[in-house]
Design an enzyme around this catalytic site. Structure first.
Site, PDB file in Angstrom:
ATOM      1  N   GLU A 226       1.080  -1.261   0.179  1.00 60.08           N
ATOM      2  CA  GLU A 226      -0.005  -0.310  -0.285  1.00 60.08           C
ATOM      3  C   GLU A 226       0.612   1.353  -0.355  1.00 60.08           C
ATOM      4  OE1 GLU A 226      -3.308  -0.119   3.113  1.00 60.08           O
ATOM      5  OE2 GLU A 226      -4.167  -2.051   1.911  1.00 60.08           O
ATOM      6  N   ALA A 309      -4.672   9.133   8.177  1.00 59.55           N
ATOM      7  CA  ALA A 309      -6.216   9.880   8.128  1.00 59.55           C
ATOM      8  C   ALA A 309      -7.033   9.757   8.910  1.00 59.55           C
ATOM      9  CB  ALA A 309      -6.615   8.171   6.926  1.00 59.55           C
ATOM     10  N   MET A 311     -10.209   9.921  11.765  1.00 62.35           N
ATOM     11  CA  MET A 311     -11.043   8.009  11.704  1.00 62.35           C
ATOM     12  C   MET A 311     -12.348   9.046  11.946  1.00 62.35           C
ATOM     13  SD  MET A 311      -9.059   5.455  12.692  1.00 62.35           S
ATOM     14  CE  MET A 311      -9.250   5.109  13.738  1.00 62.35           C
ATOM     15  N   LEU A 312     -13.211   7.256  11.540  1.00 62.06           N
ATOM     16  CA  LEU A 312     -14.762   7.939  11.304  1.00 62.06           C
ATOM     17  C   LEU A 312     -14.867   7.767  13.708  1.00 62.06           C
ATOM     18  CD1 LEU A 312     -15.165   5.852   8.268  1.00 62.06           C
ATOM     19  CD2 LEU A 312     -15.510   8.601   8.639  1.00 62.06           C
ATOM     20  N   ASP A 378      -8.513  -2.646  -6.246  1.00 61.61           N
ATOM     21  CA  ASP A 378      -8.484  -3.846  -4.967  1.00 61.61           C
ATOM     22  C   ASP A 378      -9.673  -3.186  -4.214  1.00 61.61           C
ATOM     23  OD1 ASP A 378      -7.699  -5.392  -2.681  1.00 61.61           O
ATOM     24  OD2 ASP A 378      -6.825  -3.713  -1.492  1.00 61.61           O
ATOM     25  N   GLU A 383     -18.161   0.143   1.982  1.00 63.24           N
ATOM     26  CA  GLU A 383     -19.507   0.933   3.493  1.00 63.24           C
ATOM     27  C   GLU A 383     -19.690   1.969   3.355  1.00 63.24           C
ATOM     28  OE1 GLU A 383     -17.293   0.715   7.265  1.00 63.24           O
ATOM     29  OE2 GLU A 383     -15.462  -0.323   6.282  1.00 63.24           O
TER      30      GLU A 383
END
Length: 505
Positions: A226, A309, A311-312, A378, A383
């Site tokens: 990645e 990134a 976080m949700l 990929d 979601e």
């Protein structure tokens, strides 16, 4: 005679001095400005207040449609209003793009249940070491940026591009002191969760290979590292396309010793640190793939490039549902997936909930377009937030395997669009806008990425990766044109009720 000779000598001296001053002034004027290397995305909303942009929406620019039916021309609007190439400041195509009506559509009216979270007033006297004292009320002024970002998540989008809290979140992730680092469980590759003094958290992906390194053509799509820069570029591309479905991501240089090893409470992670033969501090963590001494993450000698990134919201507060993509690959070296064997596969998908009604199919096509542009093979799952049921947007998460190859395109990624021949009208019109010279996709992406701190180290995307965006955009538009030649029900008109004259000539 002596007086005249003296006067001539004086005049010559003055002239020489004037020439010297003039040359010196020109030299100083053209010396490069020493800009700060600590760039912060403080203008992520595209609102550059000191730049005046004028767009003449009565000037026509042809989209060079190929054999498009006349009724489709009327429906889509084949001539978009713009005079950008003549009037817009060359410094900011990005600002001109975000000023365009297609990026400022009227927002749907939101009811109480259309917001993901509700704030429950709570005061905390907690004084944990190094953490800010939490005393949050209903007043937004007391909320940290990440909480305001979370409270702004609605049924229709992850964030509002104009919301200043998004820029604040990226700025804080790039600059705040890191208090804790632990490995995130699950997944196939190494990821860390980083915590900050204001209780915000970010998902870290480390640099594993050079930016210009292309994926080995002998590797399968599930056998590659990645990329940290892919996560950053995907966030910017998602935003440029007008989707706003990827959580804010920013690049950062961190010290492996002081900002991971010295502060981690993860004993399994701490046992994997070692010093390489050339003196670089390395670690590998524990995961399914590429977590070994043969595939370590290493600083230079301690400095490491990473992506962070946002976080949700925690799953206990905002549960998410994971959906298996109908066009998921087989993840086998020998077997083909059903969609690879059946050219009419989409007919079955269209009859299957949730794709049989609502916007789920065109939501997925949006994601396909994003993936094709950045060559991400990929996308096995996606979601959504459970609270909103089937009537909501898709989260475009986990983009680390994007931007692996620029020398070739992967046509199989675009199969859902070719098989289903459905696309949002607003998406198609933005794609056409980005194909115009005044808004060229590669140009606005370059400008957007220039706001990230890691751009001071090296460009986040190579020239080749930027150029290929324009080529792939043409491929997408040609695929839509082919659909329009053979099908009537191609366009999902999400602009009904709006003044379409704003988007035509």
């Amino acid at each position: 005679t002596g007086w005249i000779a003296g006067w001539l000598s004086f005049c010559l001296s003055v002239r020489l001095l004037a020439s010297y001053v003039s040359v010196t002034f020109l030299f100083v004027s053209f010396m490069p400005v020493n800009l700060s290397s600590h760039k912060l995305p403080s203008r992520m909303n595209g609102d550059f207040t000191n730049m005046a942009v004028h767009i003449d929406h009565k000037v026509e620019a042809s989209f060079n449609m190929v054999n498009e039916k006349e009724k489709d021309k009327n429906l889509i609007g084949t001539k978009m209003a713009t005079k950008v190439s003549q009037q817009v400041s060359s410094r900011s195509k990005l600002e001109a793009l975000f000023s365009h009506p297609l990026y400022n559509l009227p927002r749907p009216h939101l009811l109480e249940d259309d917001w993901l979270l509700k704030l429950k007033p709570k005061q905390s006297d907690s004084e944990e070491d190094a953490y800010d004292r939490a005393n949050w009320t209903r007043s937004a002024e007391t909320h940290p940026a990440w909480l305001r970002y979370h409270l702004g998540i609605s049924r229709w989008e992850l964030y509002d591009r104009k919301d200043p809290s998004v820029a604040e979140v990226t700025q804080q992730m790039a600059t705040q002191r890191i208090l804790s680092a632990v490995q995130k469980s699950g997944g196939t590759q190494l990821k860390l969760i980083m915590s900050f003094p204001n209780y915000g958290q970010a998902l870290l992906k480390p640099m594993r290979q050079e930016r210009d390194a292309e994926t080995d053509f002998n590797l399968f799509y599930f056998s590659d590292f990645e990329r940290h820069n892919a996560e950053i570029a995907a966030f910017h591309l998602d935003r440029v396309l007008g989707f706003c479905r990827i959580p804010p991501v920013v690049g950062r240089l961190i010290n492996v010793t002081t900002e991971i090893r010295a502060i981690t409470t993860d004993h399994k992670l701490s046992r994997t640190f070692f010093t390489s033969p050339v003196g670089n501090l390395c670690f590998h963590g524990q995961c399914e793939y590429y977590c070994s001494t043969e595939n370590p993450v290493c600083g230079r000698p301690q400095v490491l490039e990473v992506s962070l990134a946002s976080m949700l919201p925690d799953l206990s507060l905002a549960p998410r549902r994971s959906w298996r993509s109908p066009w998921r690959r087989s993840y086998s070296r020998t077997k083909l997936a059903p969609w690879e064997k059946n050219p009419d596969y989409c007919d079955t998908v269209k009859q299957t909930p949730p794709y049989s009604q609502g916007t789920r199919l065109v939501d997925l096509i949006d994601m396909v377009i994003l993936d094709f542009l950045m060559s991400n093979m990929d996308r096995h799952h996606y979601e959504t937030f459970e609270k909103f049921g089937n009537d909501t947007f898709l989260l475009h998460l986990d983009n680390g395997r994007a931007f692996g190859r620029h020398s070739v395109d992967e046509p199989s990624i675009l199969v859902p669009l070719r098989q289903c021949c459905r696309i949002r009208r607003s998406t198609l019109m933005r794609l056409r806008l980005l194909s115009l010279p005044g808004f060229r996709l590669s140009d606005v992406m370059r400008e957007s990425l220039s706001q990230d701190p890691l751009e001071s180290v090296a460009p986040l995307l190579s020239v080749q990766h930027l150029a290929v965006l324009d080529r792939r955009l043409k491929t997408i538009l040609q695929a839509v044109h082919t659909c329009l030649e053979h099908h009537d029900d191609v366009i999902h008109d999400d602009l009904q009720g709006y003044d379409v004259n704003l988007y035509r000539h």
